[in-house]
Design a protein around this motif. Sequence first.
Motif, mmCIF file in Angstrom:
data_model
loop_
_atom_site.group_PDB
_atom_site.id
_atom_site.type_symbol
_atom_site.label_atom_id
_atom_site.label_comp_id
_atom_site.label_asym_id
_atom_site.label_seq_id
_atom_site.Cartn_x
_atom_site.Cartn_y
_atom_site.Cartn_z
ATOM 1 N N SER A 52 0.834 -1.194 0.000
ATOM 2 C CA SER A 52 0.000 0.000 0.000
ATOM 3 C C SER A 52 0.873 1.250 0.000
ATOM 4 O O SER A 52 2.047 1.206 0.360
ATOM 5 N N LEU A 53 0.270 2.351 -0.433
ATOM 6 C CA LEU A 53 0.964 3.631 -0.434
ATOM 7 C C LEU A 53 1.082 4.141 0.993
ATOM 8 O O LEU A 53 0.342 3.731 1.880
ATOM 9 N N GLY A 54 2.034 5.055 1.219
ATOM 10 C CA GLY A 54 2.177 5.656 2.533
ATOM 11 C C GLY A 54 3.554 5.411 3.122
ATOM 12 O O GLY A 54 4.481 4.972 2.443
ATOM 13 N N ALA A 55 3.680 5.705 4.415
ATOM 14 C CA ALA A 55 4.952 5.556 5.124
ATOM 15 C C ALA A 55 5.064 4.150 5.708
ATOM 16 O O ALA A 55 4.099 3.615 6.259
ATOM 17 N N HIS A 56 6.232 3.569 5.543
ATOM 18 C CA HIS A 56 6.502 2.224 6.053
ATOM 19 C C HIS A 56 7.877 2.195 6.704
ATOM 20 O O HIS A 56 8.763 2.954 6.321
ATOM 21 N N LYS A 57 8.050 1.305 7.675
ATOM 22 C CA LYS A 57 9.345 1.105 8.320
ATOM 23 C C LYS A 57 9.917 -0.232 7.873
ATOM 24 O O LYS A 57 9.214 -1.236 7.861
ATOM 25 N N VAL A 58 11.208 -0.208 7.531
ATOM 26 C CA VAL A 58 11.900 -1.405 7.068
ATOM 27 C C VAL A 58 13.161 -1.566 7.902
ATOM 28 O O VAL A 58 13.859 -0.591 8.177
ATOM 29 N N SER A 59 13.488 -2.797 8.303
ATOM 30 C CA SER A 59 14.694 -3.074 9.077
ATOM 31 C C SER A 59 15.812 -3.549 8.160
ATOM 32 O O SER A 59 15.572 -4.293 7.212
ATOM 33 N N VAL A 60 17.026 -3.110 8.476
ATOM 34 C CA VAL A 60 18.209 -3.535 7.727
ATOM 35 C C VAL A 60 19.211 -4.080 8.733
ATOM 36 O O VAL A 60 19.653 -3.368 9.636
ATOM 37 N N ARG A 61 19.567 -5.364 8.601
ATOM 38 C CA ARG A 61 20.524 -6.003 9.497
ATOM 39 C C ARG A 61 21.922 -5.729 8.954
ATOM 40 O O ARG A 61 22.373 -6.365 8.016
ATOM 41 N N LEU A 62 22.602 -4.739 9.525
ATOM 42 C CA LEU A 62 23.923 -4.335 9.056
ATOM 43 C C LEU A 62 25.028 -5.209 9.624
ATOM 44 O O LEU A 62 26.055 -5.419 8.984
ATOM 45 N N HIS A 63 24.834 -5.682 10.826
ATOM 46 C CA HIS A 63 25.820 -6.462 11.578
ATOM 47 C C HIS A 63 24.995 -7.335 12.510
ATOM 48 O O HIS A 63 23.861 -6.980 12.824
ATOM 49 N N PRO A 64 25.513 -8.468 12.966
ATOM 50 C CA PRO A 64 24.712 -9.292 13.882
ATOM 51 C C PRO A 64 24.187 -8.535 15.102
ATOM 52 O O PRO A 64 23.158 -8.901 15.655
ATOM 53 N N GLU A 65 24.856 -7.456 15.481
ATOM 54 C CA GLU A 65 24.437 -6.707 16.655
ATOM 55 C C GLU A 65 23.814 -5.355 16.317
ATOM 56 O O GLU A 65 23.371 -4.647 17.218
ATOM 57 N N VAL A 66 23.776 -4.962 15.047
ATOM 58 C CA VAL A 66 23.284 -3.638 14.668
ATOM 59 C C VAL A 66 22.133 -3.780 13.676
ATOM 60 O O VAL A 66 22.280 -4.384 12.618
ATOM 61 N N LEU A 67 20.994 -3.206 14.053
ATOM 62 C CA LEU A 67 19.804 -3.226 13.212
ATOM 63 C C LEU A 67 19.363 -1.785 12.982
ATOM 64 O O LEU A 67 19.107 -1.047 13.931
ATOM 65 N N ALA A 68 19.295 -1.374 11.718
ATOM 66 C CA ALA A 68 18.873 -0.014 11.373
ATOM 67 C C ALA A 68 17.432 -0.039 10.907
ATOM 68 O O ALA A 68 16.983 -0.991 10.277
ATOM 69 N N THR A 69 16.699 1.028 11.220
ATOM 70 C CA THR A 69 15.326 1.164 10.773
ATOM 71 C C THR A 69 15.269 2.303 9.761
ATOM 72 O O THR A 69 15.700 3.416 10.054
ATOM 73 N N VAL A 70 14.735 2.009 8.585
ATOM 74 C CA VAL A 70 14.660 2.994 7.514
ATOM 75 C C VAL A 70 13.194 3.331 7.279
ATOM 76 O O VAL A 70 12.358 2.440 7.151
ATOM 77 N N ASN A 71 12.893 4.634 7.223
ATOM 78 C CA ASN A 71 11.541 5.078 6.915
ATOM 79 C C ASN A 71 11.428 5.257 5.413
ATOM 80 O O ASN A 71 12.215 5.992 4.805
ATOM 81 N N ILE A 72 10.450 4.594 4.821
ATOM 82 C CA ILE A 72 10.252 4.635 3.378
ATOM 83 C C ILE A 72 8.866 5.193 3.088
ATOM 84 O O ILE A 72 7.882 4.762 3.692
ATOM 85 N N GLU A 73 8.814 6.148 2.185
ATOM 86 C CA GLU A 73 7.533 6.697 1.754
ATOM 87 C C GLU A 73 7.244 6.151 0.365
ATOM 88 O O GLU A 73 7.986 6.407 -0.576
ATOM 89 N N VAL A 74 6.184 5.374 0.257
ATOM 90 C CA VAL A 74 5.794 4.775 -1.009
ATOM 91 C C VAL A 74 4.773 5.692 -1.670
ATOM 92 O O VAL A 74 3.718 5.987 -1.085
ATOM 93 N N LEU A 75 5.109 6.167 -2.865
ATOM 94 C CA LEU A 75 4.263 7.103 -3.615
ATOM 95 C C LEU A 75 3.808 6.477 -4.913
ATOM 96 O O LEU A 75 4.482 5.605 -5.468
ATOM 97 N N ALA A 76 2.688 6.951 -5.432
ATOM 98 C CA ALA A 76 2.175 6.461 -6.706
ATOM 99 C C ALA A 76 2.995 7.065 -7.845
ATOM 100 O O ALA A 76 3.325 8.253 -7.818
ATOM 101 N N ALA A 77 3.331 6.257 -8.827
ATOM 102 C CA ALA A 77 4.056 6.738 -10.004
ATOM 103 C C ALA A 77 3.100 7.556 -10.855
ATOM 104 O O ALA A 77 1.923 7.274 -10.951
ATOM 105 N N LYS A 78 3.659 8.565 -11.500
ATOM 106 C CA LYS A 78 2.822 9.454 -12.310
ATOM 107 C C LYS A 78 2.756 8.988 -13.720
ATOM 108 O O LYS A 78 3.515 8.382 -14.303
#
Length: 149
Positions: A123-149
Amino acid sequence: MKIILTSEVSGLGAPGDVVEVKDGYARNYLLPRRVAIRWTRGGEKDVEQIRRGRKIREIASIEQANDVKAQLEGTKVRLRVRAGTGGRLFGSVTPAEIADAVKSAGGPDIDKRRIELGRPIKSLGAHKVSVRLHPEVLATVNIEVLAAK
């Protein structure tokens, strides 16, 4: 059964690891999905090659992972996809699309296999995605999904 992992499997190991699993798990899940190969004496050469490839892509230290985490969390990521009425997407957003969007937004180059989606993004809107960079480090990325024009 002894197997060699070719991709990262949560709770089991990283690429190049030789692990012992139950026969059914290997036969019915790991081998058909091509995330593992059977262990053989000749396969030891493959293990070294897989480990060398992993070492090149891998983030070496926790400090480096924390630096990449700070970059990722400070990046505004916008992803344009085809959507229908009501904000539903045609298909879903893949980890490869997310990795490309992060890179095009000026963020660091991340491996698509490190991106962990809790649920598919459909779905469109804001979503949170996790990225496992290291076994001990997890980053959270905010992604805004928009409709293509």
